[in-house]
Structures are given as structure tokens and as C-alpha cells.
Design a protein around this motif. Structure first.
Motif, PDB file in Angstrom:
ATOM      1  N   HIS A 128       0.913  -1.751   0.074  1.00 16.88           N
ATOM      2  CA  HIS A 128      -0.412   0.182   0.117  1.00 16.88           C
ATOM      3  C   HIS A 128       1.436   1.113   0.121  1.00 16.88           C
ATOM      4  N   VAL A 129       2.225   1.432   0.819  1.00 15.49           N
ATOM      5  CA  VAL A 129       2.896   2.078   0.817  1.00 15.49           C
ATOM      6  C   VAL A 129       3.467   2.641  -0.442  1.00 15.49           C
ATOM      7  N   ALA A 130       4.111   0.847  -1.620  1.00 16.69           N
ATOM      8  CA  ALA A 130       4.384   1.754  -2.735  1.00 16.69           C
ATOM      9  C   ALA A 130       3.538   1.791  -3.726  1.00 16.69           C
ATOM     10  N   LEU A 131       2.228   1.824  -3.483  1.00 16.09           N
ATOM     11  CA  LEU A 131       0.987   2.260  -4.475  1.00 16.09           C
ATOM     12  C   LEU A 131       1.188   3.337  -4.333  1.00 16.09           C
ATOM     13  N   ARG A 132       1.685   3.553  -2.962  1.00 15.97           N
ATOM     14  CA  ARG A 132       1.120   5.722  -3.215  1.00 15.97           C
ATOM     15  C   ARG A 132       2.423   6.263  -3.723  1.00 15.97           C
ATOM     16  N   GLN A 133       3.361   5.601  -3.898  1.00 19.85           N
ATOM     17  CA  GLN A 133       4.497   6.211  -4.378  1.00 19.85           C
ATOM     18  C   GLN A 133       4.098   6.263  -5.970  1.00 19.85           C
ATOM     19  N   LEU A 134       3.752   5.869  -7.007  1.00 18.73           N
ATOM     20  CA  LEU A 134       2.889   5.561  -7.679  1.00 18.73           C
ATOM     21  C   LEU A 134       2.841   7.062  -8.364  1.00 18.73           C
ATOM     22  N   PRO A 135       2.763   7.397  -9.541  1.00 19.29           N
ATOM     23  CA  PRO A 135       2.004   7.886 -10.340  1.00 19.29           C
ATOM     24  C   PRO A 135       0.065   7.888 -10.185  1.00 19.29           C
ATOM     25  N   ALA A 136      -0.567   9.141 -10.128  1.00 17.83           N
ATOM     26  CA  ALA A 136      -1.759   9.240 -10.156  1.00 17.83           C
ATOM     27  C   ALA A 136      -2.395   8.147 -11.185  1.00 17.83           C
ATOM     28  N   GLU A 137      -2.465   8.831 -12.116  1.00 18.38           N
ATOM     29  CA  GLU A 137      -2.354   7.989 -12.629  1.00 18.38           C
ATOM     30  C   GLU A 137      -2.225   6.525 -13.441  1.00 18.38           C
ATOM     31  N   ALA A 138      -1.137   6.246 -12.959  1.00 14.95           N
ATOM     32  CA  ALA A 138      -0.812   4.609 -12.442  1.00 14.95           C
ATOM     33  C   ALA A 138      -2.051   3.522 -11.229  1.00 14.95           C
ATOM     34  N   GLN A 139      -1.649   4.706 -10.405  1.00 13.49           N
ATOM     35  CA  GLN A 139      -2.738   4.373  -9.137  1.00 13.49           C
ATOM     36  C   GLN A 139      -3.833   3.807  -9.639  1.00 13.49           C
ATOM     37  N   LYS A 168       1.027  -1.034 -20.931  1.00 13.47           N
ATOM     38  CA  LYS A 168       2.157  -0.323 -20.772  1.00 13.47           C
ATOM     39  C   LYS A 168       2.198  -0.266 -19.021  1.00 13.47           C
ATOM     40  N   LEU A 169       1.558   0.683 -19.363  1.00 14.12           N
ATOM     41  CA  LEU A 169       1.383   1.415 -17.588  1.00 14.12           C
ATOM     42  C   LEU A 169       1.215   0.530 -16.782  1.00 14.12           C
ATOM     43  N   ILE A 170       0.466  -0.205 -17.091  1.00 10.07           N
ATOM     44  CA  ILE A 170      -0.601  -0.899 -16.035  1.00 10.07           C
ATOM     45  C   ILE A 170       1.272  -2.149 -15.640  1.00 10.07           C
ATOM     46  N   GLU A 171       1.923  -2.648 -16.787  1.00 11.66           N
ATOM     47  CA  GLU A 171       2.917  -3.395 -16.514  1.00 11.66           C
ATOM     48  C   GLU A 171       4.539  -2.918 -15.561  1.00 11.66           C
ATOM     49  N   ARG A 172       4.254  -1.180 -16.539  1.00 10.59           N
ATOM     50  CA  ARG A 172       5.965  -0.856 -16.016  1.00 10.59           C
ATOM     51  C   ARG A 172       5.274  -0.393 -13.779  1.00 10.59           C
ATOM     52  N   SER A 173       3.938  -0.033 -13.699  1.00 13.59           N
ATOM     53  CA  SER A 173       3.804  -0.561 -12.297  1.00 13.59           C
ATOM     54  C   SER A 173       4.023  -1.251 -11.693  1.00 13.59           C
ATOM     55  N   LEU A 174       3.356  -2.593 -12.895  1.00 15.22           N
ATOM     56  CA  LEU A 174       3.682  -3.539 -11.673  1.00 15.22           C
ATOM     57  C   LEU A 174       5.485  -4.034 -10.914  1.00 15.22           C
ATOM     58  N   ASP A 175       6.016  -3.342 -12.624  1.00 14.70           N
ATOM     59  CA  ASP A 175       7.253  -3.649 -12.369  1.00 14.70           C
ATOM     60  C   ASP A 175       8.156  -2.921 -10.990  1.00 14.70           C
ATOM     61  N   THR A 176       7.469  -1.519 -10.921  1.00 14.86           N
ATOM     62  CA  THR A 176       7.493  -0.538 -10.127  1.00 14.86           C
ATOM     63  C   THR A 176       7.570  -1.048  -8.872  1.00 14.86           C
ATOM     64  N   LEU A 177       6.293  -1.496  -8.144  1.00 15.72           N
ATOM     65  CA  LEU A 177       6.057  -2.249  -6.973  1.00 15.72           C
ATOM     66  C   LEU A 177       7.049  -3.183  -7.037  1.00 15.72           C
ATOM     67  N   LYS A 178       6.945  -4.075  -7.917  1.00 11.05           N
ATOM     68  CA  LYS A 178       7.765  -5.491  -7.784  1.00 11.05           C
ATOM     69  C   LYS A 178       9.306  -4.713  -6.947  1.00 11.05           C
ATOM     70  N   GLU A 179       9.910  -4.210  -7.291  1.00  6.23           N
ATOM     71  CA  GLU A 179      10.985  -3.308  -7.151  1.00  6.23           C
ATOM     72  C   GLU A 179      10.831  -3.187  -5.492  1.00  6.23           C
ATOM     73  N   ALA A 180      10.297  -2.375  -5.579  1.00  6.45           N
ATOM     74  CA  ALA A 180       9.932  -1.710  -4.624  1.00  6.45           C
ATOM     75  C   ALA A 180      10.154  -2.983  -3.443  1.00  6.45           C
ATOM     76  N   LEU A 181       8.734  -3.536  -3.394  1.00  2.19           N
ATOM     77  CA  LEU A 181       8.740  -4.936  -2.360  1.00  2.19           C
ATOM     78  C   LEU A 181       9.837  -5.362  -2.421  1.00  2.19           C
ATOM     79  N   ASP A 182      10.937  -5.567  -3.148  1.00  2.00           N
ATOM     80  CA  ASP A 182      11.953  -6.400  -2.915  1.00  2.00           C
ATOM     81  C   ASP A 182      12.815  -5.824  -2.356  1.00  2.00           C
ATOM     82  N   ASP A 183      13.625  -4.407  -2.386  1.00  7.68           N
ATOM     83  CA  ASP A 183      14.274  -3.758  -2.158  1.00  7.68           C
ATOM     84  C   ASP A 183      13.734  -4.014  -0.156  1.00  7.68           C
ATOM     85  N   ARG A 184      13.007  -3.961  -0.110  1.00  5.62           N
ATOM     86  CA  ARG A 184      12.609  -3.959   1.780  1.00  5.62           C
ATOM     87  C   ARG A 184      12.910  -4.769   2.294  1.00  5.62           C
TER      88      ARG A 184
END
Length: 184
Positions: A128-139, A168-184
């Protein structure tokens, strides 16, 4: 789980659903029959609003407001631009924006750990924290896809984008979320 998948497949918002056309016609001739539209779409709209950051009470209020607006506006409904489901999600989106303005703050995605997940996004608070870091359109796109159950084409109608762009927007968003969660 199988029933949930079957229900998600049954809810397609491409404007070609004869059942939706029948529901609208029935509700226009008898306002009490609007209840069938509410029953078909209340849970997907609720999940969408929860995914956008509403707590349970606020989500219930926004969903109620969405269907109140829809009932009033039903005589102006035209089956284009994604059909009844997309029309209802546009109303829900606007109701959520209005709620945010009333509260004069950006709502946070919240999850109460001791309650079952009703928002459709899982129990991981880091998500949920990572989701809030995405741009509004991606959220918005992620919430419509995973909490609302819409396809990329249906989301594209709502956001004014081509389906391939939305995917493509969803795929990039999921990649960003995965990276954020892998870094924790």
C-alpha cells in the motif's frame, strides 16, 4: 476462488452486454428495478473505491453516492464508451474525487490487519505504501484493473488512452511495485 474468477469474467464493461441493456430498460420503466444494477455492480465499485484509498466507512458512503448519482442520471445514460459498467466506474471515480475535495486531503490506502481484506489488494502494508508512490494515473489504472476487475480496453475508455498504452502503464507500475517490495 473459482467463483470469484467466474464472477470477474461475467462482469465485462464493453457496452455489448445485453443483460446490462435489459437492466437499464427495466430501471427506466420502474425505478425499483434499479436494485438489480446495484446488486450487479456494487461489489466491483466498492473494491475500486477501497483500492483508491477509502477506508471501509468512506467507501460505503462513496458507493452509495455513486449509485444515487447513477439513479438520477440514468435517463441520460447512453450505451457507449464502455457500457454500463464503465459509466458507473466513471461516476464512482468522480464521487471519490469529490470526497477527497470535501476532506481536503489525499486519502491513504489503509488496511486494518485484523479484518479480512475487502479492498482486493492484499494484506501487505508495504504494498500500500508502494502504491501511493506511483503517479496518480498509474494508481488509477492499477486500482481499476485489480480492484475493479476491468480490462486494459475498458480502462482505456475511462482514461482516454489506447488499450496498449494502458497495458504498458500497468506493466510498468507492476515492475515498479515489484522493485519497491524486493528492496525491503
Amino acid at each position: 476462488e473459482v467463483a470469484r474468477v467466474a464472477q470477474a469474467k461475467a462482469l465485462r464493461f464493453d457496452g455489448s452486454d445485453a443483460a446490462d441493456d435489459a437492466l437499464v430498460a427495466a430501471a427506466l420503466s420502474d425505478r425499483t428495478r434499479f436494485a438489480a444494477i446495484y446488486e450487479r455492480y456494487r461489489l466491483p465499485v466498492y473494491r475500486y473505491v477501497r483500492a483508491r484509498g477509502a477506508d471501509e466507512d468512506t467507501a460505503i458512503d462513496v458507493v452509495a453516492g455513486t449509485f444515487e448519482r447513477a439513479m438520477v442520471a440514468l435517463p441520460t445514460y447512453r450505451p457507449r464508451g464502455g457500457g454500463l459498467g464503465a459509466w458507473l466506474f466513471r461516476i464512482a471515480r468522480n464521487a471519490w474525487i469529490d470526497e477527497g475535495r470535501r476532506r481536503a486531503r489525499t486519502a491513504e490506502l489503509t488496511l486494518v490487519a485484523d479484518r479480512p481484506d475487502r479492498g482486493g489488494l492484499g494484506r501487505d502494508p508495504d504494498l500500500h505504501v508502494a502504491l501511493r508512490q506511483l503517479p496518480a494515473e498509474a494508481q488509477e489504472a492499477v486500482a481499476l484493473r485489480y480492484a475493479g476487475g476491468l480490462t486494459a480496453a475498458e480502462i482505456g475508455v475511462m482514461l482516454g488512452k489506447r488499450p496498449a498504452t494502458v497495458q504498458k502503464l500497468i506493466e510498468r507500475s507492476l515492475d515498479t511495485l515489484k522493485e519497491a517490495l524486493d528492496d525491503r
